[in-house]
Design an enzyme around this catalytic site. Structure first.
Site, PDB file in Angstrom:
ATOM      1  N   ASP A  77      57.918 -35.363 -14.345  1.00 25.34           N
ATOM      2  CA  ASP A  77      56.835 -35.809 -15.483  1.00 25.34           C
ATOM      3  C   ASP A  77      57.585 -36.303 -16.752  1.00 25.34           C
ATOM      4  O   ASP A  77      58.595 -36.267 -16.995  1.00 25.34           O
ATOM      5  CB  ASP A  77      55.663 -34.451 -15.800  1.00 25.34           C
ATOM      6  CG  ASP A  77      56.801 -33.270 -16.167  1.00 25.34           C
ATOM      7  OD1 ASP A  77      57.853 -33.548 -16.557  1.00 25.34           O
ATOM      8  OD2 ASP A  77      55.993 -32.362 -16.114  1.00 25.34           O
ATOM      9  N   GLU A 129      64.831 -27.054 -15.026  1.00 25.28           N
ATOM     10  CA  GLU A 129      64.006 -26.956 -16.060  1.00 25.28           C
ATOM     11  C   GLU A 129      62.914 -25.689 -16.020  1.00 25.28           C
ATOM     12  O   GLU A 129      62.273 -25.553 -14.901  1.00 25.28           O
ATOM     13  CB  GLU A 129      63.296 -28.244 -16.271  1.00 25.28           C
ATOM     14  CG  GLU A 129      61.976 -28.383 -17.041  1.00 25.28           C
ATOM     15  CD  GLU A 129      61.184 -29.344 -17.015  1.00 25.28           C
ATOM     16  OE1 GLU A 129      61.655 -30.450 -16.376  1.00 25.28           O
ATOM     17  OE2 GLU A 129      60.206 -29.696 -17.727  1.00 25.28           O
ATOM     18  N   ASP A 133      57.689 -34.538 -19.532  1.00 32.75           N
ATOM     19  CA  ASP A 133      58.727 -33.424 -20.162  1.00 32.75           C
ATOM     20  C   ASP A 133      60.095 -33.409 -19.550  1.00 32.75           C
ATOM     21  O   ASP A 133      61.164 -33.368 -20.167  1.00 32.75           O
ATOM     22  CB  ASP A 133      58.115 -32.235 -20.174  1.00 32.75           C
ATOM     23  CG  ASP A 133      57.221 -31.850 -21.315  1.00 32.75           C
ATOM     24  OD1 ASP A 133      57.133 -32.797 -22.396  1.00 32.75           O
ATOM     25  OD2 ASP A 133      56.366 -30.973 -21.262  1.00 32.75           O
ATOM     26  N   ASP A 157      61.476 -31.543 -13.425  1.00 30.04           N
ATOM     27  CA  ASP A 157      60.127 -32.046 -13.030  1.00 30.04           C
ATOM     28  C   ASP A 157      60.001 -33.452 -13.342  1.00 30.04           C
ATOM     29  O   ASP A 157      60.382 -34.235 -14.282  1.00 30.04           O
ATOM     30  CB  ASP A 157      58.790 -31.461 -14.003  1.00 30.04           C
ATOM     31  CG  ASP A 157      58.926 -29.867 -13.763  1.00 30.04           C
ATOM     32  OD1 ASP A 157      59.519 -29.573 -12.715  1.00 30.04           O
ATOM     33  OD2 ASP A 157      58.280 -29.283 -14.614  1.00 30.04           O
TER      34      ASP A 157
END
Ligand code: TSJ
Length: 679
Positions: A509, A434, A511, A507
């Protein structure tokens, strides 16, 4: 069917005691982790389901009790309690204290009976692995009980009073000496119960979670739930379609044929994907087989005949293809037969050829009848299939033009792919990363010989809502497909796969979780072979970097972080949680700053513990990223399996389908664990 009518205790085969179970629990339940723990519950519930499938019970209750024990109750005949002539013990005691005692019993001879795939380890195994178990049998107007500790009876079976009920209640507390964890996941249990119960018409399974309610501040998420599943594959279809925009109500039919029993339920939705599940004797036939072939043939034939009869398809029109009539279709096909033959790589394909005709005949007859009787729904269904046909033609044209332009065939590898030097696919890996900044670190840090890096920019297309033609037009996806080398749709060729490990690295998180879900959706929908053949993995980057003096460690979970903290004897005052660094594209600078900061702190106080929570891969420099996440010698990769394809599919469609309400509901219920999507 002798066992049905005249059970007697001597039919139980006595094999051996339970010591071996406690010595080597893994041999009996696979593992002693959370999975093994859940098997205990399945085993007991399977016994109750067997009683229901034999036609003697219709209600099963599962209670997760406040003290951590589990109770399972049915309203069946009650486990027999009469004396076993040779063992000189009650049959109940023999069943629960003797390895394999259950094998003979209620097994062969009762028609099509088979419940779960893991069935057969034996209730005595559960007893052996429980600190405490209690059996309560309501039979012939009396209540009988016996209690056990770690499989050892505490007294003979005794009658403690009268009853009007019939049935068996088993309560057990899994042993913490055996299991790594005692925490049962309601979610996991419900998923498995659903699979079992939906295939058995006429039974109801209730689940009550009465475990300790959490502290007051958590009351927003009370843990007292009640669930009830009513059996039947129409309910199953309804459940599978929860998140979808539906066309009509579930259609269900069944027939007992000389070759076996056939049940089919189906419902169309506005989705683009198909979701057809087939079972033989309650075993999921993920590779399909003759029952599925019969279903597909009948569906195509019946819908075309109907569309022609009512002139929705004109004379000049081409027939709807088998794929067209399955777009947006959710169906469950369940057959029961006396001698099922399971074939194929994973023995998950039904080999009985007679089941093709059996299913085909039933569906031809009953679906035609249904459509005639429900002309409104019939029109809507055919309309949906026509749309699929048109889209298929459009997609073919688009794909042909894509191929003509040589985008896929020319095999010009995308510019941003940093390929590896090896050409042996079995040793090659591709990291789908990403963002460009993490992509940069990954390119620097990788082992160039066998690790390729493909950075993905921004959100890739939402494939749930997109068609093949639109999908191919998306640059990020095009790059990925070209890099993989196998093509897509009708030109897919798995032998051309360029990397045998495809690693998704995003990641930790929200997203990142979204991109991971999108990628998994893409693979699930268009490249299920990649998942089935174990080519898809998820990288596990560390959550924390922990430092104490010169000692640096990475923690991949909160548990690991806490373990390190207690090893370091750190207490609250020593903690210096580094404020979550705002994301800096330049990872090295962050690192240096941090190092500098740490040195300063070291000077102040050598015992200070410094914890950095990684928000993104970009916060690690190339070496750190390789050492923690990409080094084959030390990394952890999670393999993505199809095991729970049904569950994964529900997550995909709920999060990304066109219906908004279920998505909101899903996100609300799972908000607290959203970074940890269990797919
Ligand atoms: F085995 C067990 F402890 F795991 C267990 C068994 C747990 C639960 C919740 C239920 C049962 C169970 C067993 N429910 N119903 C039965 N039925 C029999 O064992 C049974 C009863 C009568 C006869 C008969 O021929 O009269 C035969 C059987 C197998």
């Amino acid at each position: 069917m002798a066992a049905e009518s005249s059970y007697n205790a001597s039919q139980i085969q006595v094999l051996e005691g339970l010591d071996p179970v406690r010595k080597r629990p893994g041999m009996y339940i696979g593992s002693t982790d959370a999975r093994g723990l859940h098997h205990l519950v399945y085993e007991i519930v399977d016994n109750a389901i067997d009683e229901a499938m034999a036609g003697h019970a219709d209600t099963i209750l599962v209670m997760l009790n406040a003290d951590g024990s589990v109770s399972v109750e049915d309203n069946g005949r009650g486990i027999p309690v009469d004396m076993h002539p040779t063992a000189k013990k009650s049959a109940l005691e023999v069943v629960l204290t003797t390895l394999h005692a259950g094998g003979k019993f209620g097994g062969e001879g009762s028609g099509y009976k088979v419940s779960g795939g893991l069935h057969g380890v034996g209730s005595s195994v559960v007893n052996a692995l429980s600190v405490y178990m209690k059996a309560e049998v309501h039979r012939d107007g009396k209540i009988y009980v016996q209690e056990y500790k770690r499989g050892k009876p505490q007294a003979d079976v005794k009658s403690i009073g009268k009853t009007e009920k019939r049935g068996t209640i088993i309560t057990f507390s899994p042993d913490d000496e055996i299991f790594d964890t005692l925490e049962l996941s309601l979610e996991t249990l419900l998923t498995r119960f659903r699979q079992q119960v939906y295939l058995t018409k006429g039974i109801t399974l209730g689940v009550m979670d009465a475990r300790a309610v959490r502290p007051v501040e958590d009351l927003k998420y009370p843990r007292l739930y009640r669930f009830a599943f009513e059996g039947g594959i129409a309910a199953y279809v309804k459940h599978l379609n929860e998140a979808q925009e539906k066309i009509g109500s579930p259609i269900a039919f069944e027939k007992d044929t000389p070759d076996g029993q056939v049940e089919v339920a189906l419902q169309y939705t506005q989705a683009f994907s198909e979701h057809v599940l087939s079972f033989a004797n309650n075993i999921h036939t993920s590779e399909g087989g003759h029952h599925l072939t019969g279903f597909k043939a009948a569906l195509t034939r019946t819908i075309n005949a109907y569309a022609r009869k009512f002139e929705i398809l004109k004379e000049k029109d081409e027939n709807l293809s088998a794929d067209d009539v399955r777009e947006g279709l959710t169906a469950v096909i369940s057959v029961r037969l006396r001698e099922p033959q399971f074939e194929g790589q994973t023995k998950a394909k039904l080999g009985n050829a007679e089941m093709k005709t059996a299913v085909e005949t039933v569906v031809n007859e009953k679906l035609a009848q249904y459509l005639e009787e429900h002309p409104g729904e019939g029109r809507e269904i055919v309309g949906k299939c026509l749309l699929a046909a048109r889209a298929r033609l459009a997609a073919r044209a688009a794909r042909d033009s894509v191929i003509r332009k040589g985008v896929l065939e020319g095999m010009t590898l995308p510019g941003k792919l940093a390929d590896c030097s090896s050409k042996d696919p079995t040793e090659c890996e591709i990291y789908i990363v990403e963002g460009d900044s993490a992509g940069g670190s990954a390119k620097q840090g990788r082992k160039r010989e066998f690790q390729a890096i493909l950075p993905l920019r921004g959100k890739i297309l939402n494939v749930e809502q997109a068609r093949l033609d639109k999908m191919l037009a998306n640059n990020e996806i095009k790059s990925l497909i070209i890099a993989l080398g196998i093509g897509v749709g009708e030109v897919k060729d798995m032998t051309k796969l360029r990397y045998h490990r495809i690693v998704i690295m995003t990641d930790a998180d929200v997203d990142g979780a979204h991109i991971r879900t999108l990628l998994l959706t893409l693979f699930f929908r268009y490249f299920p072979e990649l998942i089935e053949k174990s080519h898809i993995y998820i990288a596990q980057p560390p959550l924390y970097k922990m430092q104490k003096g010169k000692d640096t460690r990475y923690a991949f979970s909160d548990d690991e972080k806490n373990a390190t903290l207690s090893e370091w004897g750190a207490n609250a005052e020593d903690l210096e949680e580094v404020a979550e660094s705002t994301e800096t594209p330049d990872a090295a600078a962050t690192e240096e700053e941090q190092e500098a900061a740490t040195v300063k702190k070291d000077a102040k106080k050598a015992t200070r513990v410094n914890i950095q929570r990684y928000k993104g891969l970009g916060e690690m420099n190339a070496d750190q990223l390789f050492d923690t996440t990409m080094d084959p010698n030390t990394r952890t990769l999670l393999r993505v399996t199809m095991d729970d394809a049904e569950k994964a599919n529900l997550v995909f469609t709920t999060l990304m389908g066109s219906e908004v309400a279920p998505r909101r509901k899903f996100i609300q219920t799972h908000a607290r664990g959203v970074t940890n999507l269990d797919i």
